[in-house]
Design a protein around this motif. Structure first.
Motif, short mmCIF file in Angstrom:
data_model
loop_
_atom_site.label_atom_id
_atom_site.label_comp_id
_atom_site.label_asym_id
_atom_site.label_seq_id
_atom_site.Cartn_x
_atom_site.Cartn_y
_atom_site.Cartn_z
N ILE A 82 0.84 -1.20 0.00
CA ILE A 82 0.00 0.00 0.00
C ILE A 82 0.87 1.25 0.00
O ILE A 82 0.64 2.19 -0.76
CB ILE A 82 -0.97 0.01 1.20
N PHE A 83 1.90 1.27 0.86
CA PHE A 83 2.76 2.45 0.92
C PHE A 83 3.58 2.63 -0.35
O PHE A 83 3.97 3.74 -0.70
CB PHE A 83 3.65 2.43 2.16
N ALA A 84 3.84 1.53 -1.06
CA ALA A 84 4.56 1.62 -2.33
C ALA A 84 3.66 2.13 -3.46
O ALA A 84 4.15 2.64 -4.45
CB ALA A 84 5.14 0.26 -2.71
N CYS A 85 2.35 2.02 -3.26
CA CYS A 85 1.39 2.46 -4.26
C CYS A 85 1.33 3.99 -4.26
O CYS A 85 1.10 4.61 -3.22
CB CYS A 85 0.01 1.88 -3.96
N GLN A 86 1.53 4.58 -5.42
CA GLN A 86 1.53 6.03 -5.53
C GLN A 86 0.17 6.61 -5.89
O GLN A 86 0.01 7.82 -5.98
CB GLN A 86 2.57 6.46 -6.59
N GLY A 88 -4.20 6.99 -5.69
CA GLY A 88 -5.13 7.52 -4.71
C GLY A 88 -5.75 6.40 -3.89
O GLY A 88 -5.30 5.25 -3.91
N ALA A 89 -6.82 6.73 -3.19
CA ALA A 89 -7.47 5.80 -2.28
C ALA A 89 -7.96 4.54 -3.00
O ALA A 89 -7.78 3.43 -2.50
CB ALA A 89 -8.62 6.48 -1.54
N LEU A 90 -8.57 4.72 -4.16
CA LEU A 90 -9.09 3.57 -4.90
C LEU A 90 -7.96 2.60 -5.26
O LEU A 90 -8.08 1.39 -5.05
CB LEU A 90 -9.84 4.01 -6.15
N GLU A 91 -6.88 3.14 -5.77
CA GLU A 91 -5.74 2.29 -6.15
C GLU A 91 -5.14 1.60 -4.92
O GLU A 91 -4.74 0.44 -4.97
CB GLU A 91 -4.67 3.11 -6.88
N LYS A 92 -5.08 2.34 -3.81
CA LYS A 92 -4.54 1.74 -2.58
C LYS A 92 -5.45 0.64 -2.06
O LYS A 92 -4.96 -0.39 -1.59
CB LYS A 92 -4.31 2.82 -1.51
N LEU A 93 -6.76 0.85 -2.13
CA LEU A 93 -7.68 -0.21 -1.71
C LEU A 93 -7.54 -1.43 -2.61
O LEU A 93 -7.52 -2.57 -2.12
CB LEU A 93 -9.12 0.30 -1.73
N GLU A 94 -7.43 -1.21 -3.91
CA GLU A 94 -7.23 -2.34 -4.83
C GLU A 94 -5.93 -3.08 -4.51
O GLU A 94 -5.90 -4.30 -4.50
CB GLU A 94 -7.22 -1.85 -6.29
N THR A 95 -4.88 -2.32 -4.24
CA THR A 95 -3.59 -2.91 -3.89
C THR A 95 -3.70 -3.73 -2.61
O THR A 95 -3.18 -4.84 -2.52
CB THR A 95 -2.53 -1.80 -3.72
N MET A 96 -4.41 -3.18 -1.63
CA MET A 96 -4.58 -3.89 -0.36
C MET A 96 -5.33 -5.20 -0.56
O MET A 96 -4.90 -6.24 -0.08
CB MET A 96 -5.33 -3.01 0.64
N PHE A 97 -6.44 -5.15 -1.27
CA PHE A 97 -7.23 -6.36 -1.48
C PHE A 97 -6.45 -7.40 -2.27
O PHE A 97 -6.48 -8.59 -1.97
CB PHE A 97 -8.58 -6.05 -2.12
N GLU A 149 -8.12 4.27 7.26
CA GLU A 149 -7.00 5.19 7.05
C GLU A 149 -6.86 5.54 5.57
O GLU A 149 -6.67 6.70 5.21
CB GLU A 149 -5.71 4.55 7.56
N ILE A 150 -7.00 4.55 4.71
CA ILE A 150 -6.91 4.79 3.27
C ILE A 150 -8.05 5.70 2.82
O ILE A 150 -7.83 6.65 2.06
CB ILE A 150 -6.93 3.46 2.48
N LEU A 151 -9.26 5.43 3.29
CA LEU A 151 -10.40 6.26 2.91
C LEU A 151 -10.25 7.68 3.42
O LEU A 151 -10.55 8.65 2.69
CB LEU A 151 -11.71 5.64 3.42
N ASP A 152 -9.77 7.83 4.64
CA ASP A 152 -9.55 9.17 5.20
C ASP A 152 -8.53 9.95 4.38
O ASP A 152 -8.71 11.15 4.13
CB ASP A 152 -9.10 9.09 6.66
N GLN A 153 -7.48 9.27 3.93
CA GLN A 153 -6.48 9.93 3.09
C GLN A 153 -7.10 10.38 1.77
O GLN A 153 -6.80 11.47 1.28
CB GLN A 153 -5.30 9.00 2.82
N GLY A 154 -7.98 9.54 1.21
CA GLY A 154 -8.66 9.90 -0.03
C GLY A 154 -9.56 11.11 0.16
O GLY A 154 -9.58 12.02 -0.68
N VAL A 155 -10.30 11.14 1.25
CA VAL A 155 -11.17 12.28 1.55
C VAL A 155 -10.33 13.54 1.73
O VAL A 155 -10.69 14.62 1.22
CB VAL A 155 -12.03 12.00 2.80
#
Length: 166
Positions: A82-86, A88-97, A149-155
């Motif tokens: 997740i931290f390597a993903c540059q 936004g929130a959607l991409e980070k959520l996809e990376t996490m899943f 945390e990911i969603l909050d960062q996106g908001v």
């Protein structure tokens, strides 16, 4: 294959507790919980059987130590991705899943270990079932915190004008 993951392969670390957990991880994944004895774990970890009981009250306690290790390892790999993903929130959520789904697939022995955890949660003694329920609940709480945390960062990015609203 994920960095840090792969086939479970016991390698002594010199730390008895860690060695016993890793030996148990390999044996539970390979042979299953029921077919693995404390003596098997002690032998692979190069400790006496009594030493296992100095660190863990029972084979069940060692099983829960393996579960904790597994959850921390998988979560750590997911967080690293997740931290390597540059994105936004959607991409980070996809990376996490993807990380949570891919890691057990990438290391086939982890799949059988996951099945051992699920089996213990439904078919173990009432004490084991209760402990597994609490352990899974704890892992789920941590998972929800990560998603939040990911969603909050996106908001925050949207509110700060860093990205346009969809």
């Amino acid at each position: 294959m994920s960095e840090g993951f792969g086939q479970i392969e016991f390698k002594p670390t010199g730390d008895k507790r860690v060695d016993m957990i890793m030996a148990a991880t390999e044996l539970f994944a390979t042979n299953g919980f029921a077919k693995t004895s404390v003596a098997d774990i002690a032998k692979l970890a190069a400790v006496g059987k009594g030493t296992v009981y100095e660190y863990f009250r029972s084979k069940d306690d060692l099983f829960f130590a393996v579960f904790d290790w597994f959850v921390n390892e998988v979560s750590g790999q997911a967080v690293t991705r997740i931290f390597a993903c540059q994105g936004g929130a959607l991409e980070k959520l996809e990376t996490m899943f993807r990380a949570f789904l891919d890691i057990p697939i990438e290391a086939e022995k982890y799949f059988s270990l996951c099945m051992e955890f699920w089996a213990a949660s439904g078919a173990g003694s009432p004490n084991v079932q209760g402990r597994m329920a609490r352990a899974f609940e704890g892992a789920y709480v941590e998972f929800r915190k990560l998603v939040r945390e990911i969603l909050d960062q996106g908001v925050e990015r949207i509110a700060g004008g860093l990205v346009e609203e969809p």
